[in-house]
Write an enzyme that holds these catalytic residues in place. Structure first.
Site, PDB file in Angstrom:
ATOM      1  N   ASP A  26       0.047   2.379   8.047  1.00 32.17           N
ATOM      2  CA  ASP A  26       0.354   3.754   7.660  1.00 32.17           C
ATOM      3  C   ASP A  26       1.813   4.064   7.961  1.00 32.17           C
ATOM      4  O   ASP A  26       2.382   3.543   8.928  1.00 32.17           O
ATOM      5  CB  ASP A  26      -0.560   4.713   8.437  1.00 32.17           C
ATOM      6  CG  ASP A  26      -0.617   6.102   7.817  1.00 32.17           C
ATOM      7  OD1 ASP A  26      -0.126   6.268   6.681  1.00 32.17           O
ATOM      8  OD2 ASP A  26      -1.134   7.020   8.472  1.00 32.17           O
ATOM      9  N   TRP A  31       8.546   6.524   6.288  1.00 32.80           N
ATOM     10  CA  TRP A  31       9.692   5.652   6.599  1.00 32.80           C
ATOM     11  C   TRP A  31      10.762   5.819   5.533  1.00 32.80           C
ATOM     12  O   TRP A  31      11.953   5.919   5.831  1.00 32.80           O
ATOM     13  CB  TRP A  31       9.213   4.208   6.653  1.00 32.80           C
ATOM     14  CG  TRP A  31      10.270   3.206   7.009  1.00 32.80           C
ATOM     15  CD1 TRP A  31      10.607   2.756   8.255  1.00 32.80           C
ATOM     16  CD2 TRP A  31      11.130   2.510   6.090  1.00 32.80           C
ATOM     17  NE1 TRP A  31      11.621   1.830   8.178  1.00 32.80           N
ATOM     18  CE2 TRP A  31      11.958   1.660   6.856  1.00 32.80           C
ATOM     19  CE3 TRP A  31      11.281   2.519   4.704  1.00 32.80           C
ATOM     20  CZ2 TRP A  31      12.919   0.829   6.272  1.00 32.80           C
ATOM     21  CZ3 TRP A  31      12.242   1.707   4.121  1.00 32.80           C
ATOM     22  CH2 TRP A  31      13.044   0.873   4.901  1.00 32.80           C
ATOM     23  N   ASN A  74      -7.047   5.977  -2.457  1.00 33.28           N
ATOM     24  CA  ASN A  74      -5.624   5.934  -2.796  1.00 33.28           C
ATOM     25  C   ASN A  74      -5.343   6.108  -4.284  1.00 33.28           C
ATOM     26  O   ASN A  74      -4.195   6.341  -4.686  1.00 33.28           O
ATOM     27  CB  ASN A  74      -5.001   4.612  -2.325  1.00 33.28           C
ATOM     28  CG  ASN A  74      -4.776   4.552  -0.829  1.00 33.28           C
ATOM     29  OD1 ASN A  74      -4.704   3.467  -0.247  1.00 33.28           O
ATOM     30  ND2 ASN A  74      -4.676   5.697  -0.174  1.00 33.28           N
TER      31      ASN A  74
END
Length: 254
Positions: A26, A31, A74
């Site tokens: 995750d 990021w 997802n």
């Protein structure tokens, strides 16, 4: 969390390495956003992390590394992002399988692979084929995987076996169910000893709900693209401080 220098000098107990580590990867999007980059840049970097962590886990003596790569939920993400994620296995396996073979790592996949794009399916099947003779660590990708769906489909399969007379209801016990789940092929290593989730989130997210009944959980604030061998060693060290009682008492207790 310990800093990288401190982590690098951690000495692990070689006889207490978790046989099966499962990781909920995750933080790729965050990021990238922290760096002013599109989310897909985080996923691309995360793919590089998979390579590094897989080899590191193999070197530690881990028997199975299960990575939560793409969940059944997802698909709700933006179409462009999903499209990019579906291309990642193609890129990953095309470039990394030789290194996996070199390190005697075998690729396996759990999840509804038939619902993936044809190119992704082919990449997965080719990787499994090319590593089928490897006898070292199993690198097990949970791809288009959801634990509730897995359990639901397993219940249906078992119900059909009962209705057709193949088995009796009395044949159904925990061991039978475990063998019937998607992880059944892993045998005694089907249940993770250690579950790691990156990015600071602390939830299971429909991942191996049956299998993690007695797993140790370690959560880290580290975003997945920043996860490396040192982080893995730190997580395993934390695991080694735990006293796994499986519902019983400490050996010193009576």
């Amino acid at each position: 969390m310990a800093d990288k220098e401190a982590t690098s000098i951690i000495e692990l107990e070689p006889n207490n390495i978790p046989n099966h580590i499962a990781i909920i990867m995750d933080g790729n999007g965050r990021w990238a956003q922290h760096r002013g980059l599109p989310r897909v840049a985080g996923h691309k970097e995360g793919m590089q992390t998979v390579k590094k962590v897989a080899i590191a886990a193999s070197d530690l003596g881990v028997k199975v590394l299960t990575l939560y790569a793409f969940s059944t939920e997802n698909w709700k993400r933006p179409k462009d992002e999903v499209g990019f994620l579906m291309k990642l296995p193609v890129t990953f396996f095309n470039t990394f399988v030789p290194d996996l073979v070199k390190n005697n790592v075998k690729v396996q996949v759990i999840g509804d692979v038939d619902e993936l794009p044809k190119a992704t399916q082919k990449a997965v099947m080719d990787a499994k084929k090319r590593t089928e003779d490897c006898t070292g660590m199993v690198l097990n990708f949970a791809l288009n995987y959801g634990s509730r769906l897995e359990i639901t489909e397993t219940v249906k399969t078992i119900a059909k076996q009962v209705s057709s007379g193949i088995i009796k209801t009395d044949d159904i016990d925990e061991q039978f169910i475990s063998k019937s789940l998607l992880t059944g092929f892993l045998g005694k290593y089907a249940d993770p000893d250690l579950v790691i989730r990156t990015s600071g989130e602390e939830r299971i997210s429909n991942f191996l709900l049956w299998q993690v009944a007695y797993s140790e959980f370690v959560f880290t604030d580290t975003l997945w693209p920043d996860f490396d061998k040192n982080t893995l060693v730190e997580m395993v060290h934390e695991y080694q401080t735990r006293n796994r009682r499986f519902g019983g008492l400490n050996k010193t207790n009576k």
